[in-house]
Scaffold this active site. Sequence first.
Site, mmCIF file in Angstrom:
data_model
loop_
_atom_site.group_PDB
_atom_site.id
_atom_site.type_symbol
_atom_site.label_atom_id
_atom_site.label_comp_id
_atom_site.label_asym_id
_atom_site.label_seq_id
_atom_site.Cartn_x
_atom_site.Cartn_y
_atom_site.Cartn_z
ATOM 1 C CB ILE A 128 22.539 7.577 9.794
ATOM 2 C CG1 ILE A 128 22.579 8.736 9.171
ATOM 3 C CG2 ILE A 128 23.389 7.537 11.343
ATOM 4 C CD1 ILE A 128 21.562 9.778 10.136
ATOM 5 C CD GLU A 129 19.275 1.728 11.352
ATOM 6 O OE1 GLU A 129 19.092 1.082 10.469
ATOM 7 O OE2 GLU A 129 18.369 2.025 12.395
ATOM 8 N N PRO B 98 13.793 -6.752 3.512
ATOM 9 C CG PRO B 98 12.252 -8.310 2.605
ATOM 10 C CD PRO B 98 13.174 -8.182 3.568
ATOM 11 N NE ARG B 99 11.118 1.768 5.714
ATOM 12 C CZ ARG B 99 11.890 2.443 6.243
ATOM 13 N NH1 ARG B 99 12.976 2.194 6.815
ATOM 14 N NH2 ARG B 99 11.319 3.628 7.090
ATOM 15 C CG LEU C 280 9.285 -5.701 12.154
ATOM 16 C CD1 LEU C 280 7.860 -5.163 12.681
ATOM 17 C CD2 LEU C 280 9.612 -4.911 11.091
ATOM 18 N N GLY C 281 13.252 -4.672 14.298
ATOM 19 C CA GLY C 281 14.226 -4.277 15.259
ATOM 20 C C GLY C 281 15.559 -5.020 15.405
ATOM 21 C CD GLU D 6 9.460 12.989 10.994
ATOM 22 O OE1 GLU D 6 8.913 13.819 12.043
ATOM 23 O OE2 GLU D 6 9.192 13.399 10.013
#
Length: 465
Positions: free
Chosen positions: A379-380, A300-301, A351-352, A80
């Site tokens: 969306i990405e 992976p998330r 990450l990122g 968010e």
Amino acid sequence: MASPTSTRPASRPFPPSWRLSVLIGVYELLWHLLLPVFLLFLWKRGQREPLYRAHWDERFGAAPTGLDRPVWVHSASMGEMRGAAPLVRALLAADYPVFITTLTPAGRTAAHTLFAEAIAARRLQVSFVPLELGWAVRRLIRRVRPRAAVMTEIDTWPVLLATIRRCGVPLAMANAQYPKKSIVRDRKWGGFRAGIFQAYELVLCKSETHAQRFRDVGCERVVIAGETRFDLPVSPQQIAAAQALLAPWQLATASGGQRPVLCFASAIVGEDEQFIDAIRQVQAGLQAAGLPPPLVVYVPRSPQRFDAVVQMFEAAGLRVARRSRMLDATLQPTPDAPDMTALDVLMGDSLGEMYFYLALSQVVVVGASFVPMGAHNVIEPLALKKPVMVGHSIWGIEYPGVEALAAGVLQQHMTIPSLSAALVQLLTSPTDYARAIEGAEAFYAEHGGATAKHMATLVPWLEAP
């Protein structure tokens, strides 16, 4: 800061009925009674994420001070927070100081990363949101003196919202959504949470579908403003790094003679085994079409799963290279990087850097959709004009999922064989691939600009006497 252009209409009292007022009171009483249990829960969560054990005074309303009547923006989670970033930047650009609250350590960390410059310039401050205790929320409001409060996505904390309204702070929701699954759940609980939505004086919705749902539960002013995630800046450094590796790694930039590339993004527990089956089926399909086996970019998330997922892929006979061991901080190959032509999978254990992984790929499969978790952000990849595929569970991306499916830029597959066949078709047909890219470009152009739409309504509302 903009000058006043209108008068804010008088809002209906909240809570609107004695029944809802009593329910909120009972709910807050339960919070007081169970507070030791919740604090123990936070302490245990702190074993894995130490920030849960820090800044406890903020959980009780002892927020940092120093801003002059800021706009209070609340984004509960990291996702968010990232989604609200374009709106926060627009508020700062319009000369509004911003006070951010978040629920999770990941959200707090994201806020500090995204807005480090504004924090250093003392134009933005970050805090944990108070617990559901009226006195704690009032304490925060007394210290911060917000001009208005803007919640994001779908926040329905009863005590938080009721206290904001009782203190006379104007209250809005941005990037607002009311998923169908939430409606079903709310009906089972007697409509308590649905009634809480009436606390909002202004609701800025993602789509007409969501707008009508907010009207149905009694929200007075509802405006369709889109989704500000469409306005997130794309990292040029990551895109450039990916482009620089296409030729050396012999990767395809479009369907053709070079090696096809597909990405499984944000895969979660329960999907890895399914996606391994899909990879094998795609390998067989491309081999039958006379193309090289694909390079699979697998992300992976959860960082905690990186090692386990690598082991799972290796046990399945797939040759894996880890981004952390073959690329340096600038995303360039290290001297001992393996030969990518001999590998099946690039494991995105960082990450990122999602835009880097997406930019390498021709088509993207988004995770949390082949298990009943509602799917992660599509969306990405759409922002990079990539064709996107998802599984049977997409309630979490109702917007822009419904619109993207209708436009043909998002494909939904109920089974792994169906997904695999569609991937093979797209990667072996230059015509189909070109059509998919054109559709993604048109869709993104249509749905961009949500931040400007939000600000067009928010600024007069913020400035109205």
